[in-house]
Design an enzyme around this catalytic site. Structure first.
Site, PDB file in Angstrom:
ATOM      1  N   ASP A   1     -10.513  -5.091  -1.205  1.00 23.21           N
ATOM      2  CA  ASP A   1      -9.348  -4.683  -0.629  1.00 23.21           C
ATOM      3  C   ASP A   1      -9.960  -3.936   0.819  1.00 23.21           C
ATOM      4  O   ASP A   1     -10.627  -2.897   0.626  1.00 23.21           O
ATOM      5  CB  ASP A   1      -8.290  -4.167  -1.212  1.00 23.21           C
ATOM      6  CG  ASP A   1      -7.130  -3.430  -0.538  1.00 23.21           C
ATOM      7  OD1 ASP A   1      -7.062  -3.831   0.638  1.00 23.21           O
ATOM      8  OD2 ASP A   1      -6.489  -2.585  -1.264  1.00 23.21           O
TER       9      ASP A   1
ATOM     10  N   ASP B   1       0.998  -1.185  -0.046  1.00 20.37           N
ATOM     11  CA  ASP B   1      -0.102  -0.069  -0.029  1.00 20.37           C
ATOM     12  C   ASP B   1       0.759   1.254  -0.082  1.00 20.37           C
ATOM     13  O   ASP B   1       1.560   1.643   0.839  1.00 20.37           O
ATOM     14  CB  ASP B   1      -0.965  -0.093   1.108  1.00 20.37           C
ATOM     15  CG  ASP B   1      -1.979  -0.956   1.146  1.00 20.37           C
ATOM     16  OD1 ASP B   1      -2.761  -0.976   0.084  1.00 20.37           O
ATOM     17  OD2 ASP B   1      -2.289  -1.857   2.011  1.00 20.37           O
TER      18      ASP B   1
HETATM   19  C1  DX5 Z   1      -6.721   0.402   2.665  1.00 21.87           C
HETATM   20  C2  DX5 Z   1      -5.636  -0.384   2.079  1.00 21.87           C
HETATM   21  C3  DX5 Z   1      -5.710  -1.738   2.421  1.00 21.87           C
HETATM   22  C4  DX5 Z   1      -5.489  -2.164   3.794  1.00 21.87           C
HETATM   23  C5  DX5 Z   1      -5.580  -3.563   4.092  1.00 21.87           C
HETATM   24  O1  DX5 Z   1      -6.171   1.966   2.836  1.00 21.87           O
HETATM   25  O2  DX5 Z   1      -5.525  -0.284   0.603  1.00 21.87           O
HETATM   26  O3  DX5 Z   1      -4.801  -2.734   1.617  1.00 21.87           O
HETATM   27  O4  DX5 Z   1      -4.552  -1.535   4.299  1.00 21.87           O
HETATM   28  O5  DX5 Z   1      -5.375  -3.802   5.269  1.00 21.87           O
HETATM   29  P1  DX5 Z   1      -6.372  -4.681   6.172  1.00 21.87           P
HETATM   30  O6  DX5 Z   1      -6.532  -5.941   5.762  1.00 21.87           O
HETATM   31  O7  DX5 Z   1      -5.564  -4.390   7.443  1.00 21.87           O
HETATM   32  O8  DX5 Z   1      -7.767  -3.733   6.207  1.00 21.87           O
HETATM   33 ZN    ZN Z   2      -4.410  -1.736  -0.481  1.00 21.61          ZN
END
Ligand code: DX5
Ligand code: ZN
Length: 241
Positions: free
Chosen positions: A193, A47
């Protein structure tokens, strides 16, 4: 034109989980990367946040380059105006690059440019081109980009942090997206996601998605190997694999 190798490779393997790496121990990543390999994870989700498109700042090309892994690098760009920055992410070894439709004036041009770029890990492979939509973005934006995209990700949280709750309306959005894509007769991958945990992955796996991103639920500071295996097994069970 034949499909890119990267697209063929991923189509054959779906459904897959893509594990968000930023909640792992970033100062000592290698053991966690090895655990993901052992678990059978194929995609590593990074990310990238610039503190402008979304509140948090995370990592950029030097980090992506420094990550040594056989897993494919799935780079989720949550940055303003990515057009001029694409090259540095490709040079850093990204295999999948996902850009937000809300993040730039010329999303179509961004996708065209990505379509012409070679994969730095293997020039014959190409880059898998993804677009991501925030929870508040109408799905219709996808139709005008259909010829320049390999995958559509729906965010199930507002981008910014890991560990948020899965927004329930995502389920309806995923099924409307699938219908829209099947009407186009193009074989475009669908991803989701945000907010996916051991508690809800079974339900999410039944939502007809190809790639499921999960971050903090895998790197929970306790049992990343078991968590990743659990996610993979659950997704495979739902797909009858
Ligand atoms: C949202 C991001 C995600 C998120 C995934 O801002 O794009 O990829 O961090 O993390 P979890 O699984 O903790 O929601
Ligand atoms: Zn992401």
């Amino acid at each position: 034109m034949p499909d890119k190798l990267i697209l063929e490779q991923i189509r054959k393997a779906v459904p897959l989980i893509s594990v968000g790496i930023l909640t792992a121990d970033l100062m000592s990543l290698d053991p966690d990367l090895k655990l993901m390999e052992t678990a059978g994870v194929k995609l590593l989700h990074v990310d990238v946040m610039d503190g402008c498109f979304c509140p948090m700042m995370t990592v950029g090309p030097p980090f992506i380059k420094a990550v040594k892994t056989p897993l494919l690098k799935d780079v989720h760009l949550m940055i303003e105006e990515p057009l001029d920055k694409l090259e540095s992410y490709v040079d850093a070894g990204a295999d999948i690059i996902t850009v937000h439709v809300e993040s730039c004036r010329h999303i179509h041009r961004v996708l065209q440019k990505l379509g012409q770029m070679d994969n730095a890990n293997d020039p014959n492979k190409g880059i898998l081109r993804g677009i991501a939509l925030n929870p508040g973005t109408p799905l219709e934006v996808v139709t005008s980009l259909i010829d320049e995209v390999d995958m559509v990700f729906l965010l199930a949280v507002n981008p910014g942090w890991g560990g948020q709750k899965f927004i329930p309306s995502t389920e309806g959005r995923l099924s409307r997206l699938r219908k829209m894509l099947s009407d186009t007769k193009k074989d475009i991958l669908v991803g989701v996601d945000g907010g996916i945990t051991r508690d809800n992955i079974k339900d999410v796996a039944r939502m007809d998605v190809d790639i499921i991103v999960t971050g903090s639920a895998v790197f929970d500071g306790k049992t990343p190997l078991e968590n990743a295996k659990f996610m993979i097994d659950t997704v495979n069970d739902a797909a009858g694999k």
